[in-house]
Design an enzyme around this catalytic site. Structure first.
Site, short mmCIF file in Angstrom:
data_model
loop_
_atom_site.label_atom_id
_atom_site.label_comp_id
_atom_site.label_asym_id
_atom_site.label_seq_id
_atom_site.Cartn_x
_atom_site.Cartn_y
_atom_site.Cartn_z
N THR A 1 0.81 -1.12 0.13
CA THR A 1 -0.05 0.01 -0.12
C THR A 1 0.85 1.29 -0.03
OG1 THR A 1 -1.48 -1.27 1.27
CG2 THR A 1 -1.75 1.20 1.34
N GLY B 1 -1.54 -2.14 6.18
CA GLY B 1 -2.56 -3.28 6.53
C GLY B 1 -3.28 -2.70 7.51
#
Length: 581
Positions: free
Chosen positions: A395, A482
């Protein structure tokens, strides 16, 4: 407990004020000295991507133009984390405070059923399903970009691709972080042959050394096609056909994605989710993201405690944050999912009275023996299971502020490092479907986040905007990591609001992470380990130190955002940077 979380988690940390700890914080601060400017600014996880956004601002572009240029550039230079083969969440505001939120989360193909990750009545192992086609969702970033640009862009669409095309065609130096992730990909043998040829030595035995100039002509061609043809060129025609073919013929876990799945994808406008904490307005992304509700719940449950008096070095403060987090994550696990498919009691989860009742469970002097989800208003007749967390880990977050006072906070992901490992047109396809709960029914109750055709998996991504009591922007922030994303964001918000730190200082603060179980995670090799005895004394039975990696990016407004200055920072644990207009 939580084997997927234990396997993949980026684990966080706490703080003390010993000489060793002060020296450690000094080193972190020196590595992330904030950049302060009076005009537009971008903060991203890679300096070259941040520069791509700043280039748009110098050309007169909006914060949206800058953020989209960053996303395209990250596809090139940070392929392990985000890109056009994944999805994301976009949150923006103009100088008057008018907000927009766009959901570009990936969707499950029409062939997906609740048994997608089940075999012989049992959930498959996470590592079994990540590589190949089963894990791939229909990418959403291009549709998100087109929707955001149509509403808020100032520069021509094709202009936004130019820095990324230059980087792909002319080459970029492989960063140490990318090199390290490539080593992991090699070890797990899940890497696409096209990607192996691009990033590995000729014999395929090891990643190219950090600093090697990498050219990606296939991605340059793809980006050029998208620059000319718009989002339609991604979801229809040769690119869409290539995605479908790659997913259906993947060497591992081939799966039935169709051209109709690509053609039907839509980025969706969602109402921003906002609440008040100590007279500050905290705004984020609603379902299918759990970011806004989780961040706000932790903050609101802490509002009755004097965190300012306790300060960031207090074990009691860390204990309170951990306890509040456990309560919020329990609610997240049970009630959050794609609101187009399941009833999410969103107003109840944000309700001050409900959160005050949850806060009353927190004791400054001891630890809750058992934490379970509450029943927020509107959830009385819902019977969802409390599911195991398992979240995105590839991410990237980036923020942009333009000279007109517009701001964008955008989180983009391909889920695991390099997503599914499949490459199409020089970019990686996500493995976002593994963010669904694998087991659709637990203890006789359906999981809100179970797999369904066309559904978007729950996310922890938490692009966040904080507005001061006078209504002006105070902070734009988000993170990667996460399930730890809300923990990183709320820690920084507390740092700025309660502990009166700069954004740079708040981002550099240690993180404490405590999901619903008894375990509290701290970062190995930092001052956090000195907090363990104090936390155990407060009743935390299982406090563990583990290696961690964080990637938060932020821009704060000092004074009047249009006449004053912007201060930007990237996480000192990352390779990121803030760049001025």
């Amino acid at each position: 407990m939580f084997p997927r979380l234990l396997m993949l988690l980026a684990i966080p940390f706490a703080l003390d004020n010993s000489a060793e700890a002060r020296e450690s914080r000094h080193r972190h601060a020196a590595a992330a000295t904030p950049q302060v400017f009076a005009r537009g600014m971008v903060s991203a996880a890679d300096p070259r991507a941040a520069e791509a956004g700043a280039e748009m601002l110098r050309a007169g572009g909006s914060a949206t133009d800058a953020a989209l240029a960053v996303m395209f550039a990250l596809t090139v230079v940070e392929p392990q984390s985000s890109g056009i083969g994944g999805g994301g969440f976009y949150l923006s505001s103009d100088a008057a405070g008018q907000m927009d939120a766009i959901d570009g989360r990936e969707t499950a193909p029409a062939a997906a059923t609740e048994q997608w990750f089940m075999a012989k009545g049992k959930p498959l192992a996470f590592g079994e399903v990540v590589p190949g086609g089963t894990s791939v969702g229909v990418p959403g970033n291009l549709a998100l970009a087109a929707k955001a640009h149509a509403a808020h862009g100032r520069l021509p669409w094709a202009r936004l691709f130019q820095p990324a095309i230059r980087l792909a065609r002319g080459g970029f130096a492989m960063s140490p972080r990318l090199h390290d992730f490539l080593g992991v990909a090699y070890a797990t043998a899940t890497f696409d042959p096209a990607a192996r040829k691009l990033f590995f030595a000729a014999d395929g035995t090891a990643p190219l050394p950090a600093g090697t100039l990498v050219r990606n002509p296939a991605l340059a061609r793809t980006l050029s096609v998208l620059a000319r043809g718009g989002a339609k060129a991604f979801y229809q025609g040769p690119n869409a056909a290539a995605i479908v073919a790659r997913v259906r013929t993947a060497p591992r876990n081939p799966e039935a994605m169709t051209l109709a799945d690509l053609g039907a994808y839509q980025a969706k406008s969602r109402p921003p989710v906002c609440g008040e904490y100590r007279a500050y307005r905290i705004c984020g992304m609603g379902p299918p993201s759990s970011g806004a509700t989780t961040v706000f719940a932790v903050l609101k449950q802490l509002e009755r405690f004097d965190l300012t008096a306790l300060g960031p070095d207090s074990p009691v403060a860390m204990h309170l944050i951990a306890e509040s987090m456990r309560l919020a994550y329990a609610d997240r696990a049970r009630w959050l999912g794609d609101s187009d498919f399941v009833t999410v009691p969103l107003p109840g989860l944000m309700d001050p009275a409900y959160l005050a009742a949850r806060s009353a469970l927190i004791d400054p002097g001891k630890t809750l023996a058992l934490v379970t989800a509450g029943t927020p208003p509107g959830a009385e007749k819902l019977t969802f299971a409390e599911a195991e967390p398992g979240e995105e880990h590839g991410t990237s977050h980036f923020v942009a502020v333009d000279r007109r006072g517009g701001v964008v906070s955008y989180t983009s992901t391909v889920e695991s490092a390099f997503g599914s490992g499949l490459m199409v047109g020089g970019y990686f396809l996500n493995n976002e479907l593994t963010d669904f709960d694998f087991n659709p029914v637990q203890d006789g109750r359906p999981a809100a986040n179970r797999v369904q055709a066309g559904k978007r998996p729950r996310s922890s991504m938490a692009p966040t905007l904080v507005f001061a009591p006078d209504g002006k922007l105070r902070l734009a922030i988000g993170a990667a990591g996460g399930a730890t994303i809300p923990a990183q964001v709320l820690k920084a918000v507390i740092g700025v609001i309660d502990w009166h730190l700069s954004a740079q200082q708040a981002v550099a603060l240690p993180v404490i992470f405590a999901p619903t179980g008894p375990t509290v995670w701290v970062e190995k090799g930092t001052s956090a380990e000195a907090m363990i005895p104090a936390l155990i004394a407060l009743g935390h039975r299982d406090v563990r130190a583990r290696a961690a990696s964080f990637k938060a990016n932020a821009i704060e407004v000092i004074g009047d955002g249009r006449a004053g200055v912007l201060s930007g920072t990237a996480d000192p644990r990352s390779e990121g940077r803030a760049v001025s207009e």
